[in-house]
Design a protein around this motif. Sequence first.
Motif, short mmCIF file in Angstrom:
data_model
loop_
_atom_site.label_atom_id
_atom_site.label_comp_id
_atom_site.label_asym_id
_atom_site.label_seq_id
_atom_site.Cartn_x
_atom_site.Cartn_y
_atom_site.Cartn_z
N MET A 1 98.47 -6.22 80.11
CA MET A 1 97.31 -6.28 80.99
C MET A 1 96.05 -6.54 80.19
O MET A 1 95.23 -7.40 80.52
N TYR A 44 95.15 -11.69 86.95
CA TYR A 44 96.54 -11.62 87.44
C TYR A 44 96.97 -12.99 87.97
O TYR A 44 98.10 -13.43 87.73
N LEU A 77 105.07 -8.24 85.68
CA LEU A 77 104.63 -6.86 85.95
C LEU A 77 103.16 -6.64 85.58
O LEU A 77 102.45 -5.91 86.28
N ASP A 80 101.22 -7.95 88.47
CA ASP A 80 101.33 -7.02 89.61
C ASP A 80 100.44 -5.80 89.40
O ASP A 80 99.76 -5.34 90.32
N ALA A 81 100.45 -5.27 88.18
CA ALA A 81 99.69 -4.06 87.88
C ALA A 81 98.18 -4.33 87.92
O ALA A 81 97.41 -3.50 88.40
N LEU A 83 96.63 -6.60 89.74
CA LEU A 83 96.25 -6.73 91.15
C LEU A 83 96.13 -5.35 91.80
O LEU A 83 95.15 -5.05 92.48
N THR A 84 97.11 -4.51 91.56
CA THR A 84 97.11 -3.18 92.18
C THR A 84 95.94 -2.35 91.67
O THR A 84 95.27 -1.65 92.43
N HIS A 85 95.70 -2.42 90.36
CA HIS A 85 94.63 -1.61 89.78
C HIS A 85 93.24 -2.08 90.24
O HIS A 85 92.30 -1.27 90.29
N PHE A 87 92.47 -2.81 93.22
CA PHE A 87 92.20 -2.05 94.45
C PHE A 87 91.84 -0.60 94.13
O PHE A 87 91.06 0.02 94.84
N TYR A 88 92.40 -0.08 93.05
CA TYR A 88 91.99 1.27 92.62
C TYR A 88 90.51 1.29 92.24
O TYR A 88 89.76 2.18 92.66
N ALA A 91 88.47 1.26 95.32
CA ALA A 91 88.57 2.50 96.12
C ALA A 91 87.79 3.66 95.49
O ALA A 91 87.23 4.50 96.19
N GLN A 92 87.75 3.69 94.14
CA GLN A 92 87.07 4.81 93.49
C GLN A 92 85.54 4.69 93.49
O GLN A 92 84.84 5.59 93.04
#
Lengths: 262, 262
Positions: A1, A44, A77, A80-81, A83-85, A87-88, A91-92
Amino acid sequence: MLYSLMAGGKRMRPLLVMAACEAMEGNEDAALDAACAVEMVHTYSLIHDDLPAMDNDDYRRGKLTNHKVFGEAAAILAGDALLTHAFYLVAQLSGTYGIPADKVVEITLDLSELSGPKGMVGGQAADMEGEQGLTELSQLEYIHLHKTSDLIMFSLLAGGRIAGADAARLEALRIFGRKIGLAFQIQDDILDIVGDETKLGKKTQSDIKQEKVTYPYFIGLEASKKEVERLTEEAKSAISKAGFTNPARLLEIADYLMNRDH
Amino acid sequence: MLYSLMAGGKRMRPLLVMAACEAMEGNEDAALDAACAVEMVHTYSLIHDDLPAMDNDDYRRGKLTNHKVFGEAAAILAGDALLTHAFYLVAQLSGTYGIPADKVVEITLDLSELSGPKGMVGGQAADMEGEQGLTELSQLEYIHLHKTSDLIMFSLLAGGRIAGADAARLEALRIFGRKIGLAFQIQDDILDIVGDETKLGKKTQSDIKQEKVTYPYFIGLEASKKEVERLTEEAKSAISKAGFTNPARLLEIADYLMNRDH
């Protein structure tokens, strides 16, 4: 990453988040986190795009691509990570910087729509399906708008929302993003024909060699240059009319992108 | 995206979202959207997992895997789009069903953490790195907890948050998820040894053939069965003690998973 995140690049999208926030004098620390989120989404998409099954590129920004260093499985992976992070990180913003939860939800909606199946990924899929088979300028515009403009638009909206922009200013940022995104992509097509390989850090004439249809292919080089100018002026005009407190940086970036040689 | 979403499966994660929401008599329509989101995340992970660079599987749930039908590039993008759209489905819970924005932000935080680099993708990466090389049960437990339990935990928390569960009940759902997730994975390992190929819809003894270390490998078959029972009882006990209005379905699912033969 980290390898791909830290591999350089223009950081254009993060810059736009910061500039849009600055235009309304919003919270810079919060904007910086959103800027990191958008760079993660961009990174990503590059990692997955470079995979052998997609564009099969060995180099990106002068460095080996992610899968050439870590292998394909790890590259999938890592994408994927990232992209997901992203959104974290969005959100924070509420808990960390006190950005109101309803604004954070709006930023999350924007990100999921503009980078999802009807946004960036939709543009990627259309690009993949359409390779060498495009017959209309409108098809190419569709690809550019989604593959490139959508995430640029997100960057501007995120900065604006963090700074509490009202509906009219958000609309101005949306128009600005759409137009400079398209101008950016057309400029890319132009530089592939007339650019300097040393400055660009990559080979020119690659679109022609790969028989890729481009703006200059459809409307010619001169009309393409005119189109970049027109889009840039319209983008700047939308911002100038919207009454931002401090829009100088946004306008500057639009000019920089139009005049860039790499 | 639809091909893999509609390819069947147990729908265990969506069921858990619904059951957790039902335990507090929350809004079922909102829970159904969250249930779809989690199934999208699960499905994306399977599509990417099946790719040639990862597990290289031609079949999943008795059907050709996504990349065998649509090609690798489309499969990568379908996975990316499903993951991104899952966040859209969560974010729209506020506007569509009036779930408070701060709850939606918490669900988004949960999803990004539990399916991201420290959650599901982290478990996948550890699994990939550790293949055939695990020497400790704790390493295997780490993989199971992140690769499987984390998304199960998310499902329960999402249902609970939608229904307005307080901190104590959310903690009970978290414990329940962690324990049934681990039990589920150990049961998978057991069924690979003693299961019926017709009922399972896949070949047994595949772990042994692939020299994959499993719970039975470390502690034996009987101790593994005991562990499934113990984890299931502890999971049910956490729920029973937390004073849910209507926990029957959650308890039923725990028993069903323990006793399943496929």
